[in-house]
Design a protein around this motif. Sequence first.
Motif, PDB file in Angstrom:
ATOM      1  N   ALA A 139      10.030  -8.772   8.256  1.00  0.00           N
ATOM      2  CA  ALA A 139       9.854  -8.139   6.944  1.00  0.00           C
ATOM      3  C   ALA A 139       8.384  -8.017   6.591  1.00  0.00           C
ATOM      4  O   ALA A 139       7.922  -6.980   6.092  1.00  0.00           O
ATOM      5  CB  ALA A 139      10.583  -8.956   5.876  1.00  0.00           C
ATOM      6  N   SER A 255       9.878  -5.509   1.840  1.00  0.00           N
ATOM      7  CA  SER A 255       9.541  -6.727   2.570  1.00  0.00           C
ATOM      8  C   SER A 255       9.415  -7.920   1.633  1.00  0.00           C
ATOM      9  O   SER A 255       9.874  -9.029   1.944  1.00  0.00           O
ATOM     10  CB  SER A 255       8.230  -6.536   3.342  1.00  0.00           C
ATOM     11  N   GLN A 258      12.860  -8.908   0.659  1.00  0.00           N
ATOM     12  CA  GLN A 258      13.524  -9.579   1.785  1.00  0.00           C
ATOM     13  C   GLN A 258      12.966 -10.983   1.995  1.00  0.00           C
ATOM     14  O   GLN A 258      13.710 -11.913   2.340  1.00  0.00           O
ATOM     15  CB  GLN A 258      13.350  -8.754   3.060  1.00  0.00           C
TER      16      GLN A 258
END
Length: 427
Positions: A139, A255, A258
């Motif tokens: 990520a 990202s 995540q």
Amino acid sequence: MRAWAVVAMMFLFMLINFADKAVIGLAAVPIIADLHLTNEQFGQVGSAFFLFFSISAVLIGFLVNRVSTKWVLTAMALIWAFTQLPMLGVVSLPILFASRIVLGAGEGPAYPVALHAVYKWFANERRTLPTSLVAIGGAIGAGVVAPLLTWVILTFSWHAAFGFLGIVGLVWVAVWMIVGKEGPLDTHQTEAGGGGLTHVPYATLLTSRTAIGVFIAGFSAYWALTLAVVWLPAFLVKAAGYTPTQTGWIVTLPSLLQMVLSPIVGYVSQRLLLTGTTSRVSRGLLGGGCVAGAGLAMILLSKSTGSYEQIPLVAVTFAIGSLIYTLGPALIGEISPVRQRGAMLGISNAIYTLAGLAAPWLMGHIIDIGANPAEGFRSGFELGGSIILVGGLLAMVLINPERDLERFRQTGVTAAGLRASPPAAQA
């Protein structure tokens, strides 16, 4: 301490892996302009990365059943680095194709081999959290380093961004040679997976409900991942009207989300398992639900217009589906005997990444035939979201590791990995 050091190195390994993938999307606009490419041609470059991606994942998956993961990981990282360095020179379309094809072949086995190395340090019930930490590396590589790579592209050139990643890869290899070590749960430890069985026929493993469900969910989530890597920056610039600098920051949002969700979901899943909740619920329903949610978000993204809608939907669409890569490998490890785990993780990754052959090219084709780039992107995201939503729902229905392990035992596979037979036949 050594176990967590290996996890940290695999985190960085996946960070570099996804940064190598992401740089092509971040450099999409100048590459298309410099090489005079159509959108479909650029989509073909994105798809070319996955030409041998799946094949190498399977082959190396079988290899790491017998060869030390330390040396396999070293060889892979060297291939990545040396493939990026030629991009510092004069680049034509054939050179770009060749670079991405070789890089894809080298990166295909990355995630399953990294997890296989980590799983040698952690028993089944304690794997979800370290898996999530390795996944976070991907990520960060795909998004959080985007502002840095964008700065390199704008300040120097897109060529420099590729060369920078090649140097980073060489530094990782130097550190790994010192830190890397095989874990104690090696191929002689049968209790680490597959319900204590030492062998289950691959046909039985690959056609189990859990494996098929994980394959479908992983393929669906990878459709979103490849669109994010290859086309999301171009969508934000060409269709949504953001500047390259704004785009560099926006693509970090999936990202970042995540990074927050992956350890939380990993921890929750692991706690549920330790308190007696079935793996079907704690891993299967949770993972499949995340994929289905990503598909729904992508459909909504295709219909959004303003930044207040688009930016949150970008974050959700390209973040939550990837949580299956925390839970899916743990499910594959759960049903696979440890001597077959590397191959099964490689096969599963190969199946996921088949989406990479189709998604970038198809999106480029849809953009070119659309009335304008914005409409083309919307049509592509609507199609992709539908595929991802259906895949997540199917995974929720199919995944059931407890039932699969019971079926393995009932079909006559013994702890020795053989069906009941006379001693002579066993010999």
